[in-house]
Design a protein around this motif. Structure first.
Motif, PDB file in Angstrom:
ATOM      1  N   TYR A  30     -16.508   1.602 -79.128  1.00 18.40           N
ATOM      2  CA  TYR A  30     -15.418   2.564 -78.921  1.00 18.40           C
ATOM      3  C   TYR A  30     -14.587   2.163 -77.700  1.00 18.40           C
ATOM      4  CZ  TYR A  30     -18.599   5.422 -81.800  1.00 18.40           C
ATOM      5  OH  TYR A  30     -19.438   5.884 -82.777  1.00 18.40           O
ATOM      6  N   SER A  46      -7.031  10.584 -82.909  1.00 17.07           N
ATOM      7  CA  SER A  46      -7.922  11.536 -83.573  1.00 17.07           C
ATOM      8  C   SER A  46      -9.289  10.891 -83.763  1.00 17.07           C
ATOM      9  CB  SER A  46      -7.348  11.925 -84.938  1.00 17.07           C
ATOM     10  OG  SER A  46      -7.380  10.819 -85.836  1.00 17.07           O
ATOM     11  N   SER A  47     -10.295  11.727 -84.021  1.00 21.35           N
ATOM     12  CA  SER A  47     -11.632  11.190 -84.243  1.00 21.35           C
ATOM     13  C   SER A  47     -11.658  10.323 -85.492  1.00 21.35           C
ATOM     14  CB  SER A  47     -12.651  12.332 -84.366  1.00 21.35           C
ATOM     15  OG  SER A  47     -12.335  13.176 -85.458  1.00 21.35           O
ATOM     16  N   SER A  58     -16.627   9.658 -88.925  1.00 22.70           N
ATOM     17  CA  SER A  58     -16.229  10.615 -87.888  1.00 22.70           C
ATOM     18  C   SER A  58     -17.393  11.441 -87.336  1.00 22.70           C
ATOM     19  CB  SER A  58     -15.139  11.554 -88.422  1.00 22.70           C
ATOM     20  OG  SER A  58     -13.969  10.825 -88.727  1.00 22.70           O
ATOM     21  N   ARG A  62     -18.368  11.592 -83.360  1.00 23.62           N
ATOM     22  CA  ARG A  62     -18.384  12.832 -82.584  1.00 23.62           C
ATOM     23  C   ARG A  62     -19.762  13.077 -81.970  1.00 23.62           C
ATOM     24  NH1 ARG A  62     -14.624  14.521 -86.688  1.00 23.62           N
ATOM     25  NH2 ARG A  62     -16.329  15.260 -88.037  1.00 23.62           N
ATOM     26  N   TYR A  71     -15.710  16.330 -76.600  1.00 16.40           N
ATOM     27  CA  TYR A  71     -15.535  16.617 -78.021  1.00 16.40           C
ATOM     28  C   TYR A  71     -14.080  16.503 -78.467  1.00 16.40           C
ATOM     29  CZ  TYR A  71     -20.188  18.585 -77.450  1.00 16.40           C
ATOM     30  OH  TYR A  71     -21.513  18.751 -77.167  1.00 16.40           O
ATOM     31  N   GLY A  72     -13.185  16.250 -77.544  1.00 12.64           N
ATOM     32  CA  GLY A  72     -11.772  16.201 -77.904  1.00 12.64           C
ATOM     33  C   GLY A  72     -11.240  17.600 -78.130  1.00 12.64           C
ATOM     34  N   TYR A  78      -8.295  12.958 -78.983  1.00  9.90           N
ATOM     35  CA  TYR A  78      -8.810  12.516 -77.690  1.00  9.90           C
ATOM     36  C   TYR A  78      -7.701  11.891 -76.846  1.00  9.90           C
ATOM     37  CZ  TYR A  78     -13.384  12.948 -79.928  1.00  9.90           C
ATOM     38  OH  TYR A  78     -14.497  13.415 -80.583  1.00  9.90           O
TER      39      TYR A  78
END
Length: 236
Positions: A30, A46-47, A58, A62, A71-72, A78
């Motif tokens: 990541y 986005s995730s 996803s 997460r 967790y955004g 994010y």
């Protein structure tokens, strides 16, 4: 992936939660993806987008990020710089890592000259070899030091991490000397299991094992393709 020694446990981020090894490995992926996004000027992701770019689903992403307490924001995603900073902190990349490489053969020289270390928080500060013909040669800005002066150079350069790129028969001796000199984080490319105190973190990279794993997956893919082709022929 590199093998993990028995002494190496899960990472512990600043807030104290343990990160399982599998999640820890994915966090590095990541971080690499986020680094690319940063260079491209991406500020939010986005995730789903981050998961796709990292090659995971996803929910798994997460779950991995939940170990950081991040967790955004639903519908917003994010913040790329912030999330990159969180992961870097959890991985310890905001600290000062000064790396010594033992072994100035082809692998050691390639590692010493790799430009990606600096951008990821690692500074190669010393390079050693036992060959008198290699000692004194320059690799980039580094001058190869004789391995006899290992302890003195480690102290002078304030190295706190080491890479072993030496033959199997020399690996244990070098590992013991590194540990006695205060080095507690070692990455080993030597095809041998190293003995060290429990507090010493050792990561072992075995190219042969990685190739064997690749061969296994390649074989499975071939068998699957043959089976699919045979089934298609029967249905004609």
């Amino acid at each position: 992936m590199p093998e993990e020694s028995a002494s190496a446990g899960p990472a512990v981020p600043a807030h104290g939660r343990h990160i399982p090894p599998a999640s820890l490995a994915r966090l590095t992926v990541y971080l690499r993806v986020l680094g690319t996004m940063l260079t491209e000027g991406v500020e939010r992701v986005s995730s789903e987008e981050l998961a796709e770019a990292a090659g995971v689903n996803s929910p798994k992403l997460r779950k991995d990020l939940s170990y950081l307490g991040s967790y955004g924001t639903r519908g917003v995603g994010y913040d790329v710089p912030y999330l990159s900073g969180q992961i870097s902190a959890a991985l310890g990349l905001t600290l000062d890592w000064r790396v010594a490489i033992i072994g100035a053969g082809h692998l050691g020289r390639a590692l010493a000259g790799y430009p990606g270390f600096g951008s990821r928080g690692f500074e190669v500060v010393a390079l050693f070899d036992a060959d008198p013909l290699a000692v004194g040669q320059e690799v980039g800005w580094l001058r190869i030091s004789e391995v006899q002066s290992l302890e003195a150079v480690l102290e002078k350069t304030r190295a706190n991490m080491a890479v072993l790129a030496v033959p199997a028969e020399a690996a244990q001796e070098m590992c013991t000397r590194l540990v006695n000199a205060g080095i507690t984080s070692i990455l080993s490319f030597a095809p041998v299991v190293l003995q060290a105190p429990p507090e010493v973190q050792i990561r072992k990279v075995d190219m042969a094992i990685e190739l064997q794993i690749l061969a296994y997956h390649a074989q499975r893919a071939q068998v699957s393709a043959i089976a699919t082709d045979a089934q298609a022929r029967l249905m004609r």
